[in-house]
Scaffold this motif. Sequence first.
Motif, mmCIF file in Angstrom:
data_model
loop_
_atom_site.group_PDB
_atom_site.id
_atom_site.type_symbol
_atom_site.label_atom_id
_atom_site.label_comp_id
_atom_site.label_asym_id
_atom_site.label_seq_id
_atom_site.Cartn_x
_atom_site.Cartn_y
_atom_site.Cartn_z
ATOM 1 N N SER A 1 11.846 -80.244 -9.885
ATOM 2 C CA SER A 1 10.713 -79.359 -9.590
ATOM 3 C C SER A 1 9.410 -79.937 -10.130
ATOM 4 N N ARG A 2 9.487 -80.572 -11.307
ATOM 5 C CA ARG A 2 8.294 -81.184 -11.878
ATOM 6 C C ARG A 2 7.795 -82.331 -11.008
ATOM 7 N N ILE A 3 8.732 -83.078 -10.444
ATOM 8 C CA ILE A 3 8.339 -84.162 -9.546
ATOM 9 C C ILE A 3 7.610 -83.592 -8.334
ATOM 10 N N VAL A 4 8.177 -82.509 -7.766
ATOM 11 C CA VAL A 4 7.533 -81.859 -6.622
ATOM 12 C C VAL A 4 6.145 -81.360 -7.013
ATOM 13 N N MET A 5 6.076 -80.653 -8.159
ATOM 14 C CA MET A 5 4.807 -80.081 -8.596
ATOM 15 C C MET A 5 3.787 -81.162 -8.937
ATOM 16 N N ALA A 6 4.268 -82.263 -9.524
ATOM 17 C CA ALA A 6 3.351 -83.359 -9.855
ATOM 18 C C ALA A 6 2.755 -83.966 -8.600
ATOM 19 N N PHE A 7 3.594 -84.208 -7.602
ATOM 20 C CA PHE A 7 3.089 -84.776 -6.355
ATOM 21 C C PHE A 7 2.125 -83.808 -5.668
ATOM 22 N N VAL A 8 2.437 -82.519 -5.743
ATOM 23 C CA VAL A 8 1.540 -81.519 -5.166
ATOM 24 C C VAL A 8 0.205 -81.524 -5.898
ATOM 25 N N GLN A 9 0.269 -81.568 -7.247
ATOM 26 C CA GLN A 9 -0.963 -81.592 -8.035
ATOM 27 C C GLN A 9 -1.805 -82.820 -7.707
ATOM 28 N N LEU A 10 -1.147 -83.968 -7.614
ATOM 29 C CA LEU A 10 -1.881 -85.201 -7.329
ATOM 30 C C LEU A 10 -2.436 -85.196 -5.908
ATOM 31 N N ALA A 11 -1.610 -84.717 -4.967
ATOM 32 C CA ALA A 11 -2.085 -84.648 -3.581
ATOM 33 C C ALA A 11 -3.247 -83.671 -3.453
ATOM 34 N N SER A 12 -3.203 -82.602 -4.249
ATOM 35 C CA SER A 12 -4.281 -81.614 -4.181
ATOM 36 C C SER A 12 -5.598 -82.193 -4.685
ATOM 37 N N ILE A 13 -5.521 -83.151 -5.619
ATOM 38 C CA ILE A 13 -6.743 -83.780 -6.114
ATOM 39 C C ILE A 13 -7.473 -84.474 -4.966
ATOM 40 N N GLY B 1 18.208 -71.315 -15.589
ATOM 41 C CA GLY B 1 16.842 -71.807 -15.552
ATOM 42 C C GLY B 1 16.508 -72.615 -14.320
ATOM 43 N N TYR B 2 17.542 -73.000 -13.551
ATOM 44 C CA TYR B 2 17.253 -73.733 -12.313
ATOM 45 C C TYR B 2 16.414 -72.889 -11.366
ATOM 46 N N PHE B 3 16.616 -71.547 -11.406
ATOM 47 C CA PHE B 3 15.765 -70.667 -10.598
ATOM 48 C C PHE B 3 14.325 -70.700 -11.120
ATOM 49 N N SER B 4 14.186 -70.772 -12.445
ATOM 50 C CA SER B 4 12.857 -70.812 -13.061
ATOM 51 C C SER B 4 12.129 -72.109 -12.740
ATOM 52 N N ASN B 5 12.859 -73.122 -12.341
ATOM 53 C CA ASN B 5 12.256 -74.389 -11.973
ATOM 54 C C ASN B 5 11.953 -74.489 -10.484
ATOM 55 N N VAL B 6 12.829 -73.913 -9.676
ATOM 56 C CA VAL B 6 12.652 -73.998 -8.225
ATOM 57 C C VAL B 6 11.461 -73.153 -7.759
ATOM 58 N N LEU B 7 11.328 -71.947 -8.313
ATOM 59 C CA LEU B 7 10.270 -71.043 -7.837
ATOM 60 C C LEU B 7 8.863 -71.591 -8.077
ATOM 61 N N PRO B 8 8.544 -72.153 -9.258
ATOM 62 C CA PRO B 8 7.212 -72.755 -9.420
ATOM 63 C C PRO B 8 6.960 -73.896 -8.444
ATOM 64 N N ALA B 9 8.005 -74.663 -8.134
ATOM 65 C CA ALA B 9 7.833 -75.746 -7.171
ATOM 66 C C ALA B 9 7.482 -75.192 -5.796
ATOM 67 N N ILE B 10 8.169 -74.128 -5.412
ATOM 68 C CA ILE B 10 7.865 -73.482 -4.128
ATOM 69 C C ILE B 10 6.439 -72.939 -4.137
ATOM 70 N N SER B 11 6.053 -72.318 -5.246
ATOM 71 C CA SER B 11 4.700 -71.766 -5.366
ATOM 72 C C SER B 11 3.644 -72.850 -5.225
ATOM 73 N N SER B 12 3.893 -74.000 -5.836
ATOM 74 C CA SER B 12 2.906 -75.082 -5.773
ATOM 75 C C SER B 12 2.780 -75.644 -4.355
ATOM 76 N N VAL B 13 3.911 -75.724 -3.646
ATOM 77 C CA VAL B 13 3.864 -76.209 -2.262
ATOM 78 C C VAL B 13 3.075 -75.238 -1.389
ATOM 79 N N VAL B 14 3.331 -73.938 -1.565
ATOM 80 C CA VAL B 14 2.588 -72.926 -0.812
ATOM 81 C C VAL B 14 1.099 -73.011 -1.154
ATOM 82 N N GLY B 15 0.794 -73.202 -2.446
ATOM 83 C CA GLY B 15 -0.599 -73.330 -2.867
ATOM 84 C C GLY B 15 -1.269 -74.549 -2.263
ATOM 85 N N TYR B 16 -0.525 -75.645 -2.170
ATOM 86 C CA TYR B 16 -1.085 -76.857 -1.569
ATOM 87 C C TYR B 16 -1.426 -76.638 -0.099
#
Length: 439
Positions: free
Chosen positions: A19-31, A156-171
């Motif tokens: 999920s962090r990899i997904v979120m990191a790529f989303v954060q970087l792509a959003s820049i 906690g896998y649910f706690s990791n997947v949901l933020p990743a989904i949120s970041s993709v939607v935000g992107y």
Amino acid sequence: MIKPIVPRHLLVAASAWASRIVMAFVQLASIRVLMSGLGIEQYAAYALLAALMGWFMLADFGIGLSLQNHISERRSKTEQYDDYIILAVAMAAILLILTIIALYFSSPYIAPIYLKQFPLLTTIEKTRLFFITGALFICAALGGISYKIWYAEQRGYFSNVLPAISSVVGYVGIVAVNSSTLTDKLLYSLVAFLAPSAVLPLGVLVVQVWRRFRDGIKEATFEIAIKILKRATNFWLLTLMTSLSLQIDYLVISQFLKPADIVVYNLSTRISWFILFIYISALTALWPVFSEAIAQGNWVVVRRLTRKYLEIGLGFTLICSLLLVWLMPMAVQVLAPNETIVIPVMFILLLGIYQLLRVWTDTFAMILQSMSELKPLWIAGPIQAFLSVVSQWYLAQSLGLYGIILGNTLSFALTSSWLLPLAVNAHYKKHVASQKPIL
């Protein structure tokens, strides 16, 4: 019961990394999207506002962490905990409402000071941006309790997947905003990116509470509420001191650095701190494992996992930090192809040293928090916070970017990096002494 092939904490850690990899790529792509759509100055304002997350996440007042440890302790004794969840969420909801009200009345005074480096924004615009950003972060803080519940249940896998989904939607949202003809793209970009991270976990929390409400409310007592709040207060004050150490950088930057330097700092830390985020994700997954192991007196597991994760974390951080010296110019060119932005090699190396200290210190801080042993953190916290604020404030005026990272590094090196390991070792020695047979 069939024993799972993969231990739950490893599954949680793996999902955290993914999920962090997904979120990191989303954060970087959003820049790249934001830099193209907003320009350097408005992107700098966006970065400052987004950096407020750590401060507004204090809005749960430590209830989430308190609840997580209570659940872990009751699970170790095979006891139910629905009543704890009901009361914790009820109290957090009340605090959320009060916090948003306080934010509404304080924003006209705080926003112009925090965004003083942006004269093109009017006072009304600054106030609106500050309030909306803060309100979304406050809602995310309440929703984040749902993640703590999942972590305590070792799901906690649910706690990791949901933020990743949120970041993709935000992107997707910021791409839509910056491809449109909207005039106030800064405001809509903030809403588009932050809203999913607030709304989705809040929805999950409602479901978690609703399915427990009927049975849990019967067992809920005032005594349990006091237990939750007492521990929550300690966690909140500790988190506040941590914020003074770790989150003060953007407050100082907002007062002394121009928009172009803010962008340099934001880009370099966004890229390099992805390394630290991966390790912290693994530590978060281990928290309930340590809580249960320590509650059962199983220090063999604690020491084995501590040694293993430190070896992996320090080695990984060192290698990645050195690689960034080579890769950073290419990364900046990809993220901001239309801008001339140079990140000094010395600044990258200083970031690497700081991250090594964080890996070491955060590991022992997590162990102490997992056993609700906060005294060492109380001793180190105020001193470190004071050193962090003072050193960054004064060094930033003379050294600029370098002053921020040097101030942070010094505050850790002089306090937590040696005091917390000593505290954990003292608990281990006490446990070993208690196991000796009486002759």
